[in-house]
Scaffold this active site. Structure first.
Site, short mmCIF file in Angstrom:
data_model
loop_
_atom_site.label_atom_id
_atom_site.label_comp_id
_atom_site.label_asym_id
_atom_site.label_seq_id
_atom_site.Cartn_x
_atom_site.Cartn_y
_atom_site.Cartn_z
CG HIS A 99 45.69 2.01 61.88
ND1 HIS A 99 46.45 3.08 61.45
CD2 HIS A 99 46.20 0.92 61.24
CE1 HIS A 99 47.38 2.66 60.60
NE2 HIS A 99 47.24 1.36 60.44
CG ASP A 101 47.59 5.60 64.26
OD1 ASP A 101 46.76 4.74 63.94
OD2 ASP A 101 48.67 5.33 64.84
CD GLU A 163 48.40 -0.48 63.56
OE1 GLU A 163 48.78 -1.66 63.41
OE2 GLU A 163 48.94 0.49 62.98
CG ASP A 187 46.88 -2.16 59.34
OD1 ASP A 187 47.47 -1.47 58.48
OD2 ASP A 187 47.18 -2.13 60.55
#
Length: 397
Positions: A99, A101, A163, A187
């Protein structure tokens, strides 16, 4: 184990591209890329600059790149970035997802590399290793593949928006054009070599208790105390650890206008997490019924909404997506481990669309805090793992 026999048969025939496994990534280029990524502000729903940067990088690496309309759907300024790179036709494609963000505080963040090889934020911001360490690993792996002209499998990449606010970008992505049936989501916190194979459903509870306002001194008998009804319901609920797989929390309660007014409205916010989606939904129904009973007892009413932020999944431990990762860890002499996580990720959303994946630990530590850090060594390791997965010739069973 239904997958393992087929996988083992393939692994005996599997060879890795000469120079693919064990060829070190360019450490200096990797760290420079990570520092550059950190310098780009990309809070949730404001990922435009990051999205444009990544589109240019992917195009330069030979990808066909598209951006969807997630930004407009979610009230943001950037969509999910998707890229596809052709590879050896006899190999099945793999999807790599990260992601774009970062959580706040993140504006103006800068990465500082210490003499000890630890990379920290320069100021009072998060570092953004969550998930920019994953982004950097993917870009470096692809750079090595292009630079050394390594043969590789077809590669899909997905850089999502939003996310950190319950995977909103991944939830609105159109998966109909995805070619892969397996995915690696970079992640997860922890040492490189670890991966999460199971994650929970995460439900948000939005509860509104409606009573009747009245003067608390002159006419208390004419009022219906919304906060009293909410408080009664909360005290009768079991909070915290419900069972080994499930938790319930009431985290927000708001109501009342003044100390001399009986409150006619009380807003309550809660959360349920469970490795069983069925259990989570059943528990939400129990919470609803308790609020309704407590409200009815004094003449109040309840509005109750359940929002499914993430839906639980469990990837079989003998699935090829797991076994391939284990094989790569063994080849790179990394300690392989599987674990559960009680947090959500884009993998939850992809699982709902028939894509089986695991979430890889990718050089992020103390995430969602200004003490967040990564290390040079761990960044190198996750880049090596990512590259190795991309050149792996092991198909699904």
């Amino acid at each position: 184990m239904p997958y393992k026999k087929a996988f083992n048969a393939q692994i005996k025939l599997c060879t890795y591209v000469k120079g693919g496994i064990g060829m070190t990534v360019d450490k200096e280029r990797l760290i420079e890329e990570f520092i550059k990524l950190v310098s780009i502000d990309s809070p949730s729903l404001l990922e435009r600059e990051m999205g444009d940067y990544l589109k240019d990088k992917l195009k330069g690496l030979g990808f066909v790149v598209t951006e969807d309309g997630a930004g407009s759907k979610l009230g943001g300024n950037c969509g999910n970035i998707y890229g596809f790179l052709e590879g050896k036709k006899e190999l099945e494609p793999l999807l790599f997802c990260v992601h774009m963000d970062t959580v706040e505080p993140s504006r103006g963040k800068q990465a500082v590399v210490g003499d000890d090889g630890v990379i920290r934020s320069k100021a009072d911001t998060v570092l953004g290793a969550d998930d920019l360490a994953g982004v950097a690993a993917i870009l470096e792996a692809l750079s090595v593949i292009k630079e050394k002209e390594l043969e590789h499998r077809p590669i899909e990449v997905l850089f999502t928006v939003a996310e950190e606010i319950y995977c909103k970008g991944a939830k609105v992505f159109d998966y109909s054009n995805i070619k892969s049936t397996e995915a690696y989501v970079l992640d997860l916190t922890g040492a490189v070599g670890a991966a999460a194979y199971q994650a929970p459903s995460i439900l948000s509870l939005v509860i509104e208790v409606n009573g009747k306002a009245s003067h608390a001194g002159f006419a208390p008998h004419k009022g219906i105390h919304a906060i009293q009804a909410a408080a009664d319901a909360i005290t009768k609920l079991k909070l915290g650890q419900i069972d080994e797989n499930t938790t319930l929390n009431i985290g927000v309660i708001q109501g009342g206008l003044a100390t001399n007014i009986i409150p006619e409205l009380c807003a309550v916010g809660g959360e349920i997490r469970s490795y069983s989606h069925k259990t989570a939904m059943e528990l939400s129904e129990e919470v609803k019924k308790q609020f309704e009973r407590s409200a009815e007892a004094i003449g109040a009413t309840v509005k109750f909404e359940v929002i499914t932020n993430c839906q639980a999944y469990e990837t079989p431990k003998d699935h090829p997506v797991v076994l391939r990762f284990k094989e790569v860890c063994d080849l790179l002499n990394l300690p392989f481990s599987l674990q559960q996580t009680f947090g959500g990720s884009d993998n939850n959303a992809m699982f709902e669309h028939g894509i089986t994946g695991i979430v890889l630990a990718c050089a992020m530590n103390q995430c969602h805090s200004c003490e967040e850090y990564t290390t040079v060594d761990e960044l190198v390791r996750i880049a090596e793992v990512t590259k190795a997965l991309m050149v792996s010739e092991v198909n699904a069973g």
